[in-house]
Enzyme design. Structure first.
Site, PDB file in Angstrom:
ATOM      1  N   CYS A 298     -51.880 -73.392 -15.683  1.00 54.31           N
ATOM      2  CA  CYS A 298     -53.457 -74.138 -16.173  1.00 54.31           C
ATOM      3  C   CYS A 298     -53.477 -74.564 -17.479  1.00 54.31           C
ATOM      4  CB  CYS A 298     -54.637 -73.000 -16.360  1.00 54.31           C
ATOM      5  SG  CYS A 298     -55.839 -73.303 -16.632  1.00 54.31           S
TER       6      CYS A 298
ATOM      7  N   GLU B 202     -51.788 -66.785  -9.177  1.00 54.17           N
ATOM      8  CA  GLU B 202     -52.191 -65.147  -9.295  1.00 54.17           C
ATOM      9  C   GLU B 202     -53.310 -64.968  -9.106  1.00 54.17           C
ATOM     10  OE1 GLU B 202     -53.970 -66.701 -13.478  1.00 54.17           O
ATOM     11  OE2 GLU B 202     -52.244 -67.554 -11.821  1.00 54.17           O
TER      12      GLU B 202
ATOM     13  N   HIS C 136     -54.811 -71.851 -10.498  1.00 55.06           N
ATOM     14  CA  HIS C 136     -54.367 -69.818 -11.248  1.00 55.06           C
ATOM     15  C   HIS C 136     -53.526 -69.802 -10.279  1.00 55.06           C
ATOM     16  CE1 HIS C 136     -55.647 -69.496 -15.059  1.00 55.06           C
ATOM     17  NE2 HIS C 136     -57.050 -70.506 -14.936  1.00 55.06           N
TER      18      HIS C 136
END
Length: 208
Positions: free
Chosen positions: A80, A184, A182
């Site tokens: 990001c 994650e 992202h």
């Protein structure tokens, strides 16, 4: 094998660490220069504003350290804002110098075609340049939250997503990789990217 997640108070580190833990990665959140210099891989996470982030990296003497470790061939993944910091400069608020690890400038996403900025939500990926991280990514969906994009030469552009324009989703140069979305927060697709980064780090650490 240790991956250092660079701590500069720029957010979302808990989710990154949780995802790495799921993959069995020995990861440490740190701004300790010695720990970063001895790590086998680096992750530069981040949410927030580019100028603030660069100022914090400078304050912690991390800019020089990151550049030095990368120059030694250690793999780095920016996520990001962390990906945006990889390029030479950003137009966010004011022109700010970045890490300069990948050629390019971070620019605002044009508020056109009735699309909202920030670009927020799940978008599909289009692979334009194969790298070790892009395997099986074509047409898969990942989670974005951003108002700026990295305007990089095509040689460094690996994956795009469509948001009224081809928005760079992944970029790379040699051992430096960036993901605008992202991983994650992107389910199994995102975990797959982090797993492949783990494999890159392992391969690099065992070859040295």
């Amino acid at each position: 094998m240790t991956i250092a997640v660079i701590d500069y108070d720029a957010g979302n580190t808990a989710n990154v660490l949780h995802a790495l833990d799921k993959l069995g990665v020995d990861a440490v959140l740190t701004s300790d220069l010695t720990v970063i210099e001895s790590a086998d891989g680096l992750i530069l996470p981040g949410v927030g504003a580019f100028p603030t982030a660069m100022a914090e990296l400078e304050k912690r003497d991390l800019v020089k350290t990151i550049k030095s470790v990368v120059a030694d061939g250690v793999p780095l993944l920016g996520i990001c804002l962390g990906m945006q910091l990889l390029v030479e400069a950003s137009e966010e608020h004011q022109l700010t110098t970045g890490l300069g690890l990948i050629p390019g400038v971070c620019r605002p996403i044009p508020a056109s075609n009735g699309l909202k900025v920030p670009h927020m939500g799940w978008n599909s990926l289009d692979v334009v340049n194969d790298t070790p991280l892009t395997t099986n990514l074509q047409d898969n969906y990942v989670y974005f939250v951003h108002s700026y994009f990295t305007d990089v030469p095509s040689a460094f552009l690996d994956v795009t997503t469509d948001y009224g324009m081809p928005v760079p989703a992944m970029i790379s140069k040699a051992n430096v990789y960036g993901a605008q979305f992202h991983p994650e927060k992107s389910g199994e697709v995102g975990l797959g990217i982090l797993k492949r980064f783990k494999e890159i780090v392992y391969a690099n650490s065992t070859s040295n």
